[in-house]
Design a protein around this motif. Structure first.
Motif: not given
Length: 286
Positions: A127-131
């Motif tokens: 989630w952190a990488v995609v966001r």
């Protein structure tokens, strides 16, 4: 499998199954075996059988070959785009070939120096990488990408299909606090668990290693039982699949040199476990 024992294809199950069923129908109407249909192509009968069952994407070059042999007037080549779109939900268009290929690989050797590879990511890390790379998209769009990425990791839960996966991680990944300490501990623990369960081989390239063969870019080198090897490289918003034999061989040699520069698997595992423990204790391991 004998003709009387074969499993019927449910064309309503998915787009790939629909076209796979049509492929089998056209092949049998022409009274050809799998071996006869792939003769003259670079692919094996097993590869074609998996396409017929909706388990594998048909490459464009094979689709053209099939159209020529079956005299289907370009039908299967035209269908390739529909199947690709159905399979890549949640993934970038440039990743579609690798999304399919990694499910059938014998070996996957990966170097991803700036983030943990997608196959190893936890939900929070993904989630952190995609966001971070898509900051303006909706939560629903981010969630679709995260779920698609986590689905890929099921590759390590099937004892019969798991490829030999070897990954070299840069030491900086173990120290970079992308998440809160508990989240980083979970991400590192995910890698440790896969190593302990003998699902993956991991080496760490220490920061003290100096110059090395892969100072530029990423790489995923893949081999197969019934198809030529591939290399996939990726940058921020693009990815490229390489199947030129000479280039693939050069990437494989460079990856071997990278492995030689990294710490042995046992020492690498100890370093990952130590970093995870420090994050669990809310200490910054850097």
């Amino acid at each position: 499998m004998a003709r009387g024992q074969r499993k019927d294809i449910d064309g309503s199950e998915s787009v790939p199954c629909f076209y796979g069923k049509e492929l089998r129908f056209q092949r049998e109407r022409s009274v050809l075996t799998l071996e006869q249909l792939v003769e003259g192509s670079f692919y094996g009968a097993t590869y074609l059988s998996e396409i017929e069952r909706g388990q594998r994407r048909m490459p464009v070059d094979l689709a053209r070959h099939v159209d020529r042999v079956l005299k289907t007037d370009g039908y299967f080549e035209r269908c390739c785009e529909d199947v690709r779109r159905a399979r890549r939900q949640g993934h970038a268009e440039y990743f579609e070939r690798i999304l399919e290929a990694e499910k059938h690989a014998l070996t996957i050797d990966e170097w991803c120096p700036t983030v943990f590879p997608g196959l190893l990511q936890t939900r929070e890390y993904a989630w952190a990488v995609v966001r971070a790379t898509h900051p303006l998209e909706t939560d629903e769009e981010t969630q679709a990408k995260v779920e698609a990425r986590l689905e890929r990791s099921r590759l390590f839960e099937d004892d019969h299909k798991t490829p030999q996966y070897w990954v070299v991680l840069h030491e900086s990944l173990l120290r970079q606090p992308v998440l809160r300490p508990e989240g980083m501990a979970e991400q590192l623990g995910r890698v440790v668990d896969l190593v302990r369960r003998r699902r993956v081989f991991t080496q760490v390239l220490p920061r003290s290693a100096g110059a090395h063969p892969f100072m530029f870019g990423t790489a995923m080198v893949m081999t197969f039982a019934d198809a030529p090897p591939l290399v996939y490289t990726e940058s921020l918003h693009t990815g490229h699949t390489i199947d030129d034999a000479a280039l693939v061989a050069a990437y494989r040699r460079s990856y071997d040199l990278l492995r030689a520069a990294a710490l042995p698997p046992e020492a690498s595992l100890a370093m990952i476990e130590s970093a995870a423990e420090e994050f669990r204790n809310a200490k910054h391991p850097g």
